[in-house]
Design a protein around this motif. Sequence first.
Motif, short mmCIF file in Angstrom:
data_model
loop_
_atom_site.label_atom_id
_atom_site.label_comp_id
_atom_site.label_asym_id
_atom_site.label_seq_id
_atom_site.Cartn_x
_atom_site.Cartn_y
_atom_site.Cartn_z
N PRO A 15 0.80 -1.23 0.00
CA PRO A 15 0.00 0.00 0.00
C PRO A 15 0.83 1.28 0.00
O PRO A 15 0.48 2.25 -0.66
CB PRO A 15 -0.85 -0.13 1.27
CG PRO A 15 -1.00 -1.61 1.44
CD PRO A 15 0.31 -2.20 1.00
N LYS A 16 1.95 1.27 0.71
CA LYS A 16 2.79 2.47 0.77
C LYS A 16 3.45 2.78 -0.57
O LYS A 16 3.93 3.90 -0.79
CB LYS A 16 3.85 2.33 1.85
CG LYS A 16 4.83 1.19 1.61
CD LYS A 16 5.77 1.00 2.80
CE LYS A 16 6.73 -0.17 2.59
NZ LYS A 16 7.59 -0.40 3.79
N GLN A 17 3.48 1.82 -1.47
CA GLN A 17 4.09 2.02 -2.78
C GLN A 17 3.07 2.35 -3.87
O GLN A 17 3.43 2.81 -4.95
CB GLN A 17 4.84 0.75 -3.21
CG GLN A 17 5.93 0.30 -2.26
CD GLN A 17 6.40 -1.12 -2.53
OE1 GLN A 17 5.63 -1.95 -3.04
NE2 GLN A 17 7.66 -1.39 -2.22
N GLN A 18 1.81 2.10 -3.59
CA GLN A 18 0.79 2.16 -4.64
C GLN A 18 0.35 3.60 -4.92
O GLN A 18 0.16 4.39 -4.00
CB GLN A 18 -0.41 1.31 -4.22
CG GLN A 18 -0.07 -0.18 -4.12
CD GLN A 18 -1.14 -0.99 -3.42
OE1 GLN A 18 -2.11 -0.46 -2.90
NE2 GLN A 18 -0.96 -2.30 -3.39
N GLN A 19 0.17 3.89 -6.20
CA GLN A 19 -0.28 5.21 -6.63
C GLN A 19 -1.41 5.06 -7.64
O GLN A 19 -1.30 4.27 -8.59
CB GLN A 19 0.87 6.01 -7.25
CG GLN A 19 1.98 6.37 -6.27
CD GLN A 19 3.03 7.25 -6.91
OE1 GLN A 19 3.21 7.27 -8.11
NE2 GLN A 19 3.73 8.00 -6.07
N TRP A 20 -2.46 5.82 -7.44
CA TRP A 20 -3.58 5.81 -8.38
C TRP A 20 -3.23 6.66 -9.60
O TRP A 20 -2.69 7.76 -9.47
CB TRP A 20 -4.84 6.37 -7.72
CG TRP A 20 -5.39 5.49 -6.64
CD1 TRP A 20 -5.21 5.62 -5.29
CD2 TRP A 20 -6.19 4.32 -6.83
NE1 TRP A 20 -5.86 4.61 -4.63
CE2 TRP A 20 -6.46 3.79 -5.53
CE3 TRP A 20 -6.70 3.66 -7.94
CZ2 TRP A 20 -7.24 2.66 -5.35
CZ3 TRP A 20 -7.47 2.53 -7.75
CH2 TRP A 20 -7.73 2.03 -6.47
N VAL A 21 -3.54 6.14 -10.78
CA VAL A 21 -3.35 6.88 -12.03
C VAL A 21 -4.67 6.89 -12.79
O VAL A 21 -5.46 5.95 -12.72
CB VAL A 21 -2.23 6.27 -12.90
CG1 VAL A 21 -0.89 6.35 -12.18
CG2 VAL A 21 -2.55 4.82 -13.26
N LYS A 22 -4.89 7.97 -13.54
CA LYS A 22 -6.14 8.10 -14.28
C LYS A 22 -6.21 7.10 -15.42
O LYS A 22 -5.21 6.82 -16.08
CB LYS A 22 -6.28 9.52 -14.82
CG LYS A 22 -6.45 10.58 -13.73
CD LYS A 22 -6.59 11.97 -14.35
CE LYS A 22 -6.78 13.02 -13.28
NZ LYS A 22 -6.91 14.39 -13.85
N SER A 23 -7.39 6.56 -15.65
CA SER A 23 -7.64 5.73 -16.82
C SER A 23 -8.14 6.63 -17.95
O SER A 23 -8.40 7.82 -17.73
CB SER A 23 -8.68 4.66 -16.50
OG SER A 23 -9.98 5.22 -16.54
N PRO A 24 -8.31 6.09 -19.16
CA PRO A 24 -8.86 6.91 -20.23
C PRO A 24 -10.30 7.36 -19.97
O PRO A 24 -10.77 8.30 -20.62
CB PRO A 24 -8.80 5.97 -21.45
CG PRO A 24 -7.72 5.00 -21.13
CD PRO A 24 -7.83 4.80 -19.65
#
Length: 224
Positions: A15-24
Amino acid sequence: MLINADFTRVATSLPKQQQWVKSPQKGVERIMLDRVGAEKARATSFVRYAPQSDFPHHCHPGGEEIFVLAGTFSADDKHYPAGWYLRNPPASGHRPYSDEGAMIFVKLWQMPADETRYVAIDTNKASNWQRQGSRSVCQLFASDYEHVSLQRLDAGELLFTEAISGGAEIMVLAGELYADGETFSRYSWIRLPTETPLEMVSGPSGATVYIKTGHLAQVIGLVS
């Protein structure tokens, strides 16, 4: 795009490494856990739907596996709150959306072409769980190709007592797992190659985990 694409190596995401990125698609974000391909890819991800977000109707040539982690995930006219497990076989299609918002675990393009079975299991139902030895198990899917289940471990219990033929994939849903000096808390993800001898033990409050085994025997050599 290649993310954790060497299936001969242990792969993890904390969890400490995870980053949310936008989808199309507006309102939909992803954490990519492993991926081989561009937008249409063999992929394992966490996906988060904002309230009132959706994807247009589309097909999944390689199938789709979903576990609903939070909120309510909807597809066409059916609604699945947290705890539902779904399998949509190759060539199936749907329009996914969420009115209230949702977080799901998704695996795309990872089913054999001859799989035809739809699966929808509510893991919140006590009747779907059985005691097997020292732990409770909710069987989700079984075939010659793979086995999928949820398992509840008591405190200090070994997850596996031997290396798994065909490899293993684990997602922590509650509690903690310890391995190699690392703590794997809720939403940690671990992928173990076939026959990997890794000792994993549950924490002082036990652990609830999603486990898939056997499926990685088919993907060694997918990426050179």
